[in-house]
Scaffold this motif. Structure first.
Motif, PDB file in Angstrom:
ATOM      1  N   ILE A   6       0.858  -1.191   0.000  1.00 46.79           N
ATOM      2  CA  ILE A   6       0.000   0.000   0.000  1.00 46.79           C
ATOM      3  C   ILE A   6       0.889   1.235   0.000  1.00 46.79           C
ATOM      4  N   LEU A   8       0.556   5.366   0.231  1.00 45.13           N
ATOM      5  CA  LEU A   8      -0.340   6.467   0.566  1.00 45.13           C
ATOM      6  C   LEU A   8       0.294   7.791   0.180  1.00 45.13           C
ATOM      7  N   TYR A  23      -6.359   5.234   8.516  1.00 52.92           N
ATOM      8  CA  TYR A  23      -6.298   3.788   8.717  1.00 52.92           C
ATOM      9  C   TYR A  23      -5.745   3.371  10.079  1.00 52.92           C
ATOM     10  N   PHE A 133      -8.338  -0.755   2.114  1.00 51.59           N
ATOM     11  CA  PHE A 133      -7.516   0.339   1.602  1.00 51.59           C
ATOM     12  C   PHE A 133      -8.029   0.866   0.265  1.00 51.59           C
ATOM     13  N   ASN A 134      -8.617   0.016  -0.551  1.00 52.07           N
ATOM     14  CA  ASN A 134      -9.207   0.471  -1.821  1.00 52.07           C
ATOM     15  C   ASN A 134     -10.364   1.431  -1.596  1.00 52.07           C
ATOM     16  N   HIS A 136     -10.626   3.619   0.445  1.00 49.19           N
ATOM     17  CA  HIS A 136     -10.075   4.935   0.793  1.00 49.19           C
ATOM     18  C   HIS A 136      -9.151   5.455  -0.296  1.00 49.19           C
ATOM     19  N   ALA A 138      -6.456   4.352  -1.695  1.00 50.41           N
ATOM     20  CA  ALA A 138      -5.005   4.204  -1.582  1.00 50.41           C
ATOM     21  C   ALA A 138      -4.517   3.385  -2.769  1.00 50.41           C
ATOM     22  N   VAL A 140      -3.143   0.319  -3.693  1.00 51.39           N
ATOM     23  CA  VAL A 140      -2.979  -0.972  -3.020  1.00 51.39           C
ATOM     24  C   VAL A 140      -3.005  -2.105  -4.036  1.00 51.39           C
TER      25      VAL A 140
END
Length: 148
Positions: A6, A8, A23, A133-134, A136, A138, A140
């Protein structure tokens, strides 16, 4: 098996920690329970973070420009990391490496938590992480190893 990577975006100093690290609390609630200790690296000049970490361990070593700490994860230390991680809208620590009881490293946070890797995962185990995470937005991805 493989790993989830990931990436960011950089910290926005005009925003607060909870916005920059949306997160962080979820990570501590859902993704760190299988780890027994964390190794943390701080730059030598990060004296405030270093002094604070000394309260949680006797295992510190100098490694060039870095101080490294091994901290057992228990109720006290987990609460500290979950609730006291912010310094000027960013994570206090440069690198964190989470280890299982057997010493196997399973989770890494680099560059003050802007780069995250979940290691040694099956494709199925990776799904919840990728989905979280997807949602949001990011960057990933699951990276299978040669045997997958």
């Amino acid at each position: 098996m493989g790993y989830v990577h990931i990436q960011l975006p950089p910290v926005d100093r005009t925003k607060d920690f909870d916005t920059n690290y949306w997160y962080w609390h979820h990570l501590w609630l859902y993704f760190t329970d299988k780890f027994s200790y964390v190794t943390i690296q701080c730059w030598n000049e990060e004296t405030t973070a270093i002094a604070e970490l000394k309260n949680y361990t006797n295992l510190m070593r100098s490694e060039g420009l870095v101080k490294e700490f091994k901290i057992d994860l228990n109720e006290r230390t987990r609460r500290f990391f979950a609730e006291e991680a912010a310094f000027d809208s960013k994570l206090k620590w440069f690198n964190l490496f989470f280890h299982e009881v057997a010493g196997k490293e399973g989770l890494e946070l680099h560059d003050y938590g802007r780069e995250i890797s979940f290691n040694r995962l099956t494709r199925g185990d990776a799904e919840d992480i990728v989905e979280f995470f997807n949602q949001h937005q990011a960057d990933v991805k699951f990276v299978p190893d040669e045997q997958d």
